[in-house]
Design a protein around this motif. Sequence first.
Motif, PDB file in Angstrom:
ATOM      1  N   MET A 308     -18.193 -35.214   1.133  1.00  0.00           N
ATOM      2  CA  MET A 308     -19.468 -35.081   1.813  1.00  0.00           C
ATOM      3  C   MET A 308     -20.363 -34.134   1.020  1.00  0.00           C
ATOM      4  N   ARG A 309     -21.596 -34.537   0.804  1.00  0.00           N
ATOM      5  CA  ARG A 309     -22.586 -33.662   0.190  1.00  0.00           C
ATOM      6  C   ARG A 309     -23.251 -32.807   1.271  1.00  0.00           C
ATOM      7  N   PHE A 310     -23.533 -31.558   0.935  1.00  0.00           N
ATOM      8  CA  PHE A 310     -24.330 -30.687   1.792  1.00  0.00           C
ATOM      9  C   PHE A 310     -25.717 -30.525   1.174  1.00  0.00           C
ATOM     10  N   ASN A 311     -26.738 -30.621   1.986  1.00  0.00           N
ATOM     11  CA  ASN A 311     -28.094 -30.346   1.518  1.00  0.00           C
ATOM     12  C   ASN A 311     -28.275 -28.835   1.511  1.00  0.00           C
ATOM     13  N   THR A 312     -28.094 -28.226   0.360  1.00  0.00           N
ATOM     14  CA  THR A 312     -28.101 -26.763   0.273  1.00  0.00           C
ATOM     15  C   THR A 312     -29.505 -26.172   0.336  1.00  0.00           C
ATOM     16  N   THR A 313     -30.516 -27.021   0.475  1.00  0.00           N
ATOM     17  CA  THR A 313     -31.885 -26.504   0.630  1.00  0.00           C
ATOM     18  C   THR A 313     -32.268 -26.354   2.093  1.00  0.00           C
ATOM     19  N   ARG A 314     -31.417 -26.821   3.007  1.00  0.00           N
ATOM     20  CA  ARG A 314     -31.728 -26.771   4.430  1.00  0.00           C
ATOM     21  C   ARG A 314     -30.847 -25.753   5.145  1.00  0.00           C
ATOM     22  N   PRO A 315     -31.450 -24.841   5.915  1.00  0.00           N
ATOM     23  CA  PRO A 315     -30.641 -23.984   6.776  1.00  0.00           C
ATOM     24  C   PRO A 315     -29.950 -24.850   7.847  1.00  0.00           C
ATOM     25  N   PRO A 316     -28.741 -24.529   8.259  1.00  0.00           N
ATOM     26  CA  PRO A 316     -27.939 -23.372   7.846  1.00  0.00           C
ATOM     27  C   PRO A 316     -27.059 -23.661   6.628  1.00  0.00           C
ATOM     28  N   LEU A 317     -27.221 -24.862   6.021  1.00  0.00           N
ATOM     29  CA  LEU A 317     -26.340 -25.246   4.918  1.00  0.00           C
ATOM     30  C   LEU A 317     -26.743 -24.603   3.601  1.00  0.00           C
ATOM     31  N   ASP A 318     -27.807 -23.821   3.612  1.00  0.00           N
ATOM     32  CA  ASP A 318     -28.136 -23.021   2.439  1.00  0.00           C
ATOM     33  C   ASP A 318     -27.267 -21.775   2.354  1.00  0.00           C
ATOM     34  N   ASN A 319     -26.473 -21.522   3.389  1.00  0.00           N
ATOM     35  CA  ASN A 319     -25.582 -20.365   3.450  1.00  0.00           C
ATOM     36  C   ASN A 319     -24.179 -20.784   3.011  1.00  0.00           C
ATOM     37  N   PRO A 320     -23.658 -20.253   1.899  1.00  0.00           N
ATOM     38  CA  PRO A 320     -22.326 -20.650   1.423  1.00  0.00           C
ATOM     39  C   PRO A 320     -21.219 -20.406   2.450  1.00  0.00           C
ATOM     40  N   ARG A 321     -21.388 -19.380   3.317  1.00  0.00           N
ATOM     41  CA  ARG A 321     -20.349 -19.123   4.317  1.00  0.00           C
ATOM     42  C   ARG A 321     -20.278 -20.241   5.353  1.00  0.00           C
ATOM     43  N   VAL A 322     -21.420 -20.801   5.699  1.00  0.00           N
ATOM     44  CA  VAL A 322     -21.425 -21.930   6.632  1.00  0.00           C
ATOM     45  C   VAL A 322     -20.755 -23.142   5.984  1.00  0.00           C
ATOM     46  N   ARG A 323     -21.101 -23.409   4.731  1.00  0.00           N
ATOM     47  CA  ARG A 323     -20.503 -24.557   4.034  1.00  0.00           C
ATOM     48  C   ARG A 323     -18.990 -24.392   3.927  1.00  0.00           C
ATOM     49  N   ARG A 324     -18.555 -23.169   3.613  1.00  0.00           N
ATOM     50  CA  ARG A 324     -17.115 -22.946   3.470  1.00  0.00           C
ATOM     51  C   ARG A 324     -16.413 -23.062   4.825  1.00  0.00           C
ATOM     52  N   ALA A 325     -17.060 -22.596   5.886  1.00  0.00           N
ATOM     53  CA  ALA A 325     -16.469 -22.732   7.220  1.00  0.00           C
ATOM     54  C   ALA A 325     -16.253 -24.200   7.565  1.00  0.00           C
ATOM     55  N   LEU A 326     -17.244 -25.035   7.265  1.00  0.00           N
ATOM     56  CA  LEU A 326     -17.101 -26.467   7.534  1.00  0.00           C
ATOM     57  C   LEU A 326     -15.966 -27.070   6.717  1.00  0.00           C
ATOM     58  N   ALA A 327     -15.853 -26.642   5.452  1.00  0.00           N
ATOM     59  CA  ALA A 327     -14.806 -27.180   4.580  1.00  0.00           C
ATOM     60  C   ALA A 327     -13.415 -26.791   5.053  1.00  0.00           C
ATOM     61  N   LEU A 328     -13.239 -25.532   5.474  1.00  0.00           N
ATOM     62  CA  LEU A 328     -11.910 -25.046   5.872  1.00  0.00           C
ATOM     63  C   LEU A 328     -11.498 -25.565   7.239  1.00  0.00           C
ATOM     64  N   ALA A 329     -12.430 -26.103   8.012  1.00  0.00           N
ATOM     65  CA  ALA A 329     -12.095 -26.622   9.344  1.00  0.00           C
ATOM     66  C   ALA A 329     -11.704 -28.096   9.316  1.00  0.00           C
ATOM     67  N   ILE A 330     -11.630 -28.691   8.133  1.00  0.00           N
ATOM     68  CA  ILE A 330     -11.233 -30.102   8.010  1.00  0.00           C
ATOM     69  C   ILE A 330      -9.755 -30.180   7.635  1.00  0.00           C
ATOM     70  N   ASP A 331      -8.982 -30.857   8.446  1.00  0.00           N
ATOM     71  CA  ASP A 331      -7.557 -31.065   8.175  1.00  0.00           C
ATOM     72  C   ASP A 331      -7.409 -32.369   7.390  1.00  0.00           C
ATOM     73  N   ARG A 332      -7.389 -32.267   6.073  1.00  0.00           N
ATOM     74  CA  ARG A 332      -7.325 -33.463   5.221  1.00  0.00           C
ATOM     75  C   ARG A 332      -5.994 -34.188   5.348  1.00  0.00           C
ATOM     76  N   ASP A 333      -4.917 -33.439   5.523  1.00  0.00           N
ATOM     77  CA  ASP A 333      -3.617 -34.089   5.699  1.00  0.00           C
ATOM     78  C   ASP A 333      -3.603 -34.955   6.955  1.00  0.00           C
ATOM     79  N   ALA A 334      -4.231 -34.470   8.022  1.00  0.00           N
ATOM     80  CA  ALA A 334      -4.302 -35.253   9.253  1.00  0.00           C
ATOM     81  C   ALA A 334      -5.108 -36.531   9.038  1.00  0.00           C
ATOM     82  N   LEU A 335      -6.185 -36.439   8.248  1.00  0.00           N
ATOM     83  CA  LEU A 335      -6.962 -37.646   7.936  1.00  0.00           C
ATOM     84  C   LEU A 335      -6.095 -38.666   7.216  1.00  0.00           C
ATOM     85  N   ALA A 336      -5.355 -38.195   6.204  1.00  0.00           N
ATOM     86  CA  ALA A 336      -4.533 -39.105   5.408  1.00  0.00           C
ATOM     87  C   ALA A 336      -3.385 -39.685   6.227  1.00  0.00           C
TER      88      ALA A 336
END
Length: 552
Positions: A308-336
């Motif tokens: 998934m791409r994040f639009n880093t020019t738009r709040p709140p996705l311009d904040n790296p901590r928000v982007r990282r929070a979204l990334a760490l909350a995805i269980d990729r093993d469960a998807l697979a």
Amino acid sequence: MRPRFAAAPLTLLSALLLLLLMAVGCAPRESAVEVGNREGVLHLAISDEPETLDPHLAIAFSDMQVITALFEGLTALDANTSRIVPGAAESWETSTDGLTWTFHLREGLQWSDGTPLDAQTFRDSFVRALAPSIGSEYAYVLFPIKNAERFAAGEIPDFVAVGVKVVDPLTLRIELEHPTPALPAILTLPVAYPVPLHVLRQLGGTINLSNPWARAGTLIGNGPFQLTEWSPDQHLRAERNPHFRTADAVALNAVVFHPYANVTAQENAFRAGQLHITSGLPLTKIKAYQTDAPELLRLDPFFQTAFMRFNTTRPPLDNPRVRRALALAIDRDALADHVLTGGERAAPRLTPPNTNGYTAETPLRYDPDEARRLLAAAGYPKGDGLRPLEVITRPREIDRLVLEAIQQMWQRELGLRTEIAVKEQRVWLSDERALNYDISNAAWIGDYLDPETFLALFITDGGNNATGWSDAAYDDALARAARAPDEATRLAAYQEAETRLLTELPMVPLYHGTQPFLIRPEVRGWTANPLSFRRYQDLSLEPSAATELNLP
């Protein structure tokens, strides 16, 4: 006056004709596949209606699936081995310092209208592909060529300074900024294909985005097939090109591409005898075919990462901590394990593992506790104050199922509400280019077997970046990789780049794909190909192998 009984024979004749027509109408009608088997015409599905068949403008995989049948570059990809083989150039050599490559073209090359093409055609096509006014999103892959990037940026107005030189009609010399062993692989991509400049000049000019040349009736190519029909949202037909350099060795008389965004519709068409090959398969049907019709099912490897791409020019996705929070909350093993059923693997990194000896050493993890801490540190404890985010995607079953699962994960772990917006591929691409989105569901198929083809996606102002993200440290690592004196140094620089990418996270990887599809037994030569590009000239149909399918 006619005798009154004269009408009787006509009535009897009409009745006999009606009976004949009824008998013909009741006869079983041949399916597209049956006709194709008899006439040497392959029917296959592509996942979307092509946006363009201009090699220098195409970026969508479905577009390139058709383009590779219609054009040929200096080099080509062998679909059987994924190795680089001669194309329009029969041979090439490089200087000892790796900075100069000389390509020797085959004699007698022609366009599909019989017009000759030579080294000058290739040189002038590079001018177009790199022209600032064309704005090719794939032009960046040609930037290893001397002064190519500066010409594309408009800094150098005269192409004479660019390292593409005509030595003689059959010899083209390419000079590089730095050694690039992958150059023959890069030249297999459509952006490096020649285009019929003689046709473009007649229809509005060679450097004109509104030139209508790339359509049926005016599209002239140099590949094994030539476009003869394009019925939008119905089919594209490409017939064998009699002027192709090995036309006599091309077994198929034609290839018909059928756009289907919906894989259920593809499977229905396959069952009805309208397709020899699908481009996908409903996830819910994979197990049934594995059990009841394994001879029709293929689960081929795929050099692909879904992300998934994040639009880093738009709040709140311009904040790296928000982007990282979204990334760490995805269980990729469960998807697979629970959502994907085609053998897809969890992707904690962008680059697929063991890509030409490279595997990223700093993978992402599933850590919802850290995700919640980061979100709170960004000012959104338990998601409070965080606006709903929209995720744009294409109308594909696999995308819908994956995004619905992620939607639930983000709601459960972070209190984040998301909305899924399904858009046609053209609209989705347009919104990505214009940064008219919050989050975009995407995927990338490697252009060649090297980590560069994935990592170069997110370089500053790269044609396929589409995130608004720019990072000097990332760009520097990729630049050092390109100029590395040895393989160990190059791979170490890629490690730095991917570590930076997975820290800043303008994108979040999800899974590495496979190719689940259906194929009829009469198709010959369709070998597993992780890059998935093929030119179709090595395929054939064996009507004697046709059989009534044992469908689940």
